[in-house]
Write a protein that holds these residues in place. Structure first.
Motif, PDB file in Angstrom:
ATOM      1  N   ALA A  88       0.838  -1.204   0.000  1.00  0.00           N
ATOM      2  CA  ALA A  88       0.000   0.000   0.000  1.00  0.00           C
ATOM      3  C   ALA A  88       0.872   1.253   0.000  1.00  0.00           C
ATOM      4  CB  ALA A  88      -0.943  -0.004   1.198  1.00  0.00           C
ATOM      5  N   GLY A  89       1.946   1.234   0.778  1.00  0.00           N
ATOM      6  CA  GLY A  89       2.866   2.375   0.789  1.00  0.00           C
ATOM      7  C   GLY A  89       3.537   2.574  -0.559  1.00  0.00           C
ATOM      8  N   TYR A  90       3.901   1.479  -1.202  1.00  0.00           N
ATOM      9  CA  TYR A  90       4.534   1.558  -2.525  1.00  0.00           C
ATOM     10  C   TYR A  90       3.580   2.164  -3.547  1.00  0.00           C
ATOM     11  CZ  TYR A  90       6.446  -0.045  -6.970  1.00  0.00           C
ATOM     12  OH  TYR A  90       6.903  -0.101  -8.254  1.00  0.00           O
ATOM     13  N   HIS A  91       2.356   1.630  -3.611  1.00  0.00           N
ATOM     14  CA  HIS A  91       1.382   2.157  -4.575  1.00  0.00           C
ATOM     15  C   HIS A  91       0.977   3.595  -4.236  1.00  0.00           C
ATOM     16  CE1 HIS A  91       0.988  -1.511  -6.803  1.00  0.00           C
ATOM     17  NE2 HIS A  91       0.642  -2.195  -5.734  1.00  0.00           N
ATOM     18  N   CYS A  92       0.877   3.904  -2.957  1.00  0.00           N
ATOM     19  CA  CYS A  92       0.510   5.256  -2.537  1.00  0.00           C
ATOM     20  C   CYS A  92       1.591   6.263  -2.918  1.00  0.00           C
ATOM     21  CB  CYS A  92       0.255   5.279  -1.037  1.00  0.00           C
ATOM     22  SG  CYS A  92      -0.372   6.849  -0.439  1.00  0.00           S
ATOM     23  N   SER A  93       2.851   5.909  -2.717  1.00  0.00           N
ATOM     24  CA  SER A  93       3.927   6.842  -3.070  1.00  0.00           C
ATOM     25  C   SER A  93       4.002   7.043  -4.583  1.00  0.00           C
ATOM     26  CB  SER A  93       5.267   6.354  -2.520  1.00  0.00           C
ATOM     27  OG  SER A  93       5.622   5.110  -3.093  1.00  0.00           O
ATOM     28  N   ARG A  94       3.827   5.977  -5.347  1.00  0.00           N
ATOM     29  CA  ARG A  94       3.813   6.123  -6.807  1.00  0.00           C
ATOM     30  C   ARG A  94       2.655   7.009  -7.252  1.00  0.00           C
ATOM     31  NH1 ARG A  94       3.831   0.582  -9.753  1.00  0.00           N
ATOM     32  NH2 ARG A  94       3.978   1.960 -11.554  1.00  0.00           N
ATOM     33  N   ALA A  95       1.492   6.785  -6.664  1.00  0.00           N
ATOM     34  CA  ALA A  95       0.312   7.570  -7.037  1.00  0.00           C
ATOM     35  C   ALA A  95       0.487   9.040  -6.653  1.00  0.00           C
ATOM     36  CB  ALA A  95      -0.932   6.992  -6.366  1.00  0.00           C
ATOM     37  N   PHE A  96       1.056   9.299  -5.477  1.00  0.00           N
ATOM     38  CA  PHE A  96       1.244  10.684  -5.038  1.00  0.00           C
ATOM     39  C   PHE A  96       2.203  11.427  -5.969  1.00  0.00           C
ATOM     40  CE2 PHE A  96       3.550  13.870  -2.537  1.00  0.00           C
ATOM     41  CZ  PHE A  96       2.494  14.717  -2.249  1.00  0.00           C
ATOM     42  N   LEU A  97       3.305  10.788  -6.319  1.00  0.00           N
ATOM     43  CA  LEU A  97       4.261  11.432  -7.229  1.00  0.00           C
ATOM     44  C   LEU A  97       3.637  11.689  -8.598  1.00  0.00           C
ATOM     45  CD1 LEU A  97       7.515   9.491  -6.343  1.00  0.00           C
ATOM     46  CD2 LEU A  97       6.976  11.871  -5.809  1.00  0.00           C
ATOM     47  N   LEU A  98       2.909  10.725  -9.111  1.00  0.00           N
ATOM     48  CA  LEU A  98       2.242  10.901 -10.395  1.00  0.00           C
ATOM     49  C   LEU A  98       1.197  12.009 -10.323  1.00  0.00           C
ATOM     50  CD1 LEU A  98       1.787   9.906 -13.305  1.00  0.00           C
ATOM     51  CD2 LEU A  98       0.104   8.305 -12.369  1.00  0.00           C
ATOM     52  N   ALA A  99       0.436  12.051  -9.238  1.00  0.00           N
ATOM     53  CA  ALA A  99      -0.603  13.067  -9.083  1.00  0.00           C
ATOM     54  C   ALA A  99      -0.011  14.468  -9.033  1.00  0.00           C
ATOM     55  CB  ALA A  99      -1.416  12.799  -7.822  1.00  0.00           C
ATOM     56  N   GLU A 100       1.049  14.642  -8.280  1.00  0.00           N
ATOM     57  CA  GLU A 100       1.662  15.965  -8.183  1.00  0.00           C
ATOM     58  C   GLU A 100       2.273  16.398  -9.520  1.00  0.00           C
ATOM     59  OE1 GLU A 100       1.420  18.160  -5.661  1.00  0.00           O
ATOM     60  OE2 GLU A 100       0.061  16.680  -4.834  1.00  0.00           O
ATOM     61  N   LEU A 101       2.879  15.463 -10.220  1.00  0.00           N
ATOM     62  CA  LEU A 101       3.420  15.777 -11.546  1.00  0.00           C
ATOM     63  C   LEU A 101       2.295  16.176 -12.492  1.00  0.00           C
ATOM     64  CD1 LEU A 101       5.761  15.827 -13.620  1.00  0.00           C
ATOM     65  CD2 LEU A 101       5.205  13.430 -14.078  1.00  0.00           C
ATOM     66  N   PHE A 102       1.233  15.382 -12.522  1.00  0.00           N
ATOM     67  CA  PHE A 102       0.124  15.664 -13.420  1.00  0.00           C
ATOM     68  C   PHE A 102      -0.544  16.992 -13.087  1.00  0.00           C
ATOM     69  CE2 PHE A 102      -4.409  15.407 -14.473  1.00  0.00           C
ATOM     70  CZ  PHE A 102      -4.300  15.275 -15.849  1.00  0.00           C
ATOM     71  N   ALA A 103      -0.792  17.247 -11.802  1.00  0.00           N
ATOM     72  CA  ALA A 103      -1.448  18.493 -11.401  1.00  0.00           C
ATOM     73  C   ALA A 103      -0.594  19.709 -11.759  1.00  0.00           C
ATOM     74  CB  ALA A 103      -1.754  18.475  -9.904  1.00  0.00           C
ATOM     75  N   SER A 104       0.720  19.616 -11.559  1.00  0.00           N
ATOM     76  CA  SER A 104       1.577  20.769 -11.858  1.00  0.00           C
ATOM     77  C   SER A 104       1.697  20.998 -13.364  1.00  0.00           C
ATOM     78  CB  SER A 104       2.960  20.595 -11.232  1.00  0.00           C
ATOM     79  OG  SER A 104       3.615  19.484 -11.781  1.00  0.00           O
ATOM     80  N   VAL A 105       1.795  19.941 -14.141  1.00  0.00           N
ATOM     81  CA  VAL A 105       1.868  20.108 -15.598  1.00  0.00           C
ATOM     82  C   VAL A 105       0.558  20.678 -16.125  1.00  0.00           C
ATOM     83  CG1 VAL A 105       1.991  18.842 -17.790  1.00  0.00           C
ATOM     84  CG2 VAL A 105       3.640  18.367 -15.992  1.00  0.00           C
ATOM     85  N   LYS A 106      -0.559  20.158 -15.634  1.00  0.00           N
ATOM     86  CA  LYS A 106      -1.862  20.671 -16.073  1.00  0.00           C
ATOM     87  C   LYS A 106      -2.003  22.148 -15.717  1.00  0.00           C
ATOM     88  CE  LYS A 106      -6.378  21.479 -16.157  1.00  0.00           C
ATOM     89  NZ  LYS A 106      -6.631  22.886 -16.424  1.00  0.00           N
ATOM     90  N   TRP A 107      -1.575  22.537 -14.527  1.00  0.00           N
ATOM     91  CA  TRP A 107      -1.700  23.931 -14.100  1.00  0.00           C
ATOM     92  C   TRP A 107      -0.771  24.846 -14.905  1.00  0.00           C
ATOM     93  CZ3 TRP A 107      -5.207  26.774 -12.517  1.00  0.00           C
ATOM     94  CH2 TRP A 107      -4.987  27.976 -11.861  1.00  0.00           C
ATOM     95  N   GLN A 108       0.420  24.383 -15.227  1.00  0.00           N
ATOM     96  CA  GLN A 108       1.315  25.186 -16.054  1.00  0.00           C
ATOM     97  C   GLN A 108       0.749  25.363 -17.458  1.00  0.00           C
ATOM     98  OE1 GLN A 108       5.345  23.730 -15.929  1.00  0.00           O
ATOM     99  NE2 GLN A 108       5.501  24.043 -13.735  1.00  0.00           N
ATOM    100  N   LEU A 109       0.167  24.315 -18.009  1.00  0.00           N
ATOM    101  CA  LEU A 109      -0.478  24.444 -19.315  1.00  0.00           C
ATOM    102  C   LEU A 109      -1.653  25.403 -19.247  1.00  0.00           C
ATOM    103  CD1 LEU A 109      -0.444  20.760 -20.589  1.00  0.00           C
ATOM    104  CD2 LEU A 109       0.821  22.695 -21.537  1.00  0.00           C
ATOM    105  N   HIS A 110      -2.439  25.293 -18.198  1.00  0.00           N
ATOM    106  CA  HIS A 110      -3.582  26.187 -18.028  1.00  0.00           C
ATOM    107  C   HIS A 110      -3.131  27.647 -17.956  1.00  0.00           C
ATOM    108  CE1 HIS A 110      -7.577  27.434 -16.624  1.00  0.00           C
ATOM    109  NE2 HIS A 110      -6.919  28.256 -15.816  1.00  0.00           N
ATOM    110  N   CYS A 111      -2.119  27.901 -17.127  1.00  0.00           N
ATOM    111  CA  CYS A 111      -1.622  29.277 -16.980  1.00  0.00           C
ATOM    112  C   CYS A 111      -0.978  29.790 -18.257  1.00  0.00           C
ATOM    113  CB  CYS A 111      -0.634  29.346 -15.821  1.00  0.00           C
ATOM    114  SG  CYS A 111      -1.387  29.086 -14.212  1.00  0.00           S
ATOM    115  N   GLY A 112      -0.352  28.910 -19.024  1.00  0.00           N
ATOM    116  CA  GLY A 112       0.285  29.335 -20.268  1.00  0.00           C
ATOM    117  C   GLY A 112      -0.695  29.557 -21.389  1.00  0.00           C
TER     118      GLY A 112
END
Length: 119
Positions: A88-112
């Motif tokens: 659960a910790g392994y899948h949670c850490s992978r999901a958290f890193l992916l989520a933060e990457l996706f959210a930041s890329v989406k927000w940068q695209l939105h702002c741009g």
């Protein structure tokens, strides 16, 4: 250099829910399909509500809020799916890193792409 505004918590909540759910199809559920879907919907609504309600917290409370969000995802993965605490910790850490990457890329695209729509 131009500073971007903070990522809206709704984007973060959506990204975290989708990232966690991206890893669950390969996992065996502990409960029936109906119970699993119900608990998943409750978890997603609870996580989204928590992140939405804590969107305006001061900077010093941001880390405890994110730790709580990660903890909710961790407990969801461990409680609903037939995996160990370590898995659960392994899948949670992978999901958290992916989520933060996706959210930041989406927000940068939105702002741009739509700078006039930035809150």
């Amino acid at each position: 250099m131009t500073a971007l505004p903070d990522i809206p918590r709704l984007y973060t909540a959506l990204a975290e829910c989708l990232a966690v759910l991206l890893f669950t199809p390969a996992l065996a559920p502990r409960f029936s399909k109906a119970v699993t879907v119900g608990v998943t919907l409750l978890w997603a609504a609870g996580l989204s509500a928590f992140l939405g309600l804590t969107g305006d917290v001061p900077g010093g409370l941001w880390i405890p809020c994110m730790v709580t969000a990660i903890g909710l995802s961790y407990l969801y993965l461990w409680g609903v799916w037939s995996i160990t605490l370590l898995e659960a910790g392994y899948h949670c850490s992978r999901a958290f890193l992916l989520a933060e990457l996706f959210a930041s890329v989406k927000w940068q695209l939105h702002c741009g792409l739509w700078p006039s729509r930035v809150p």
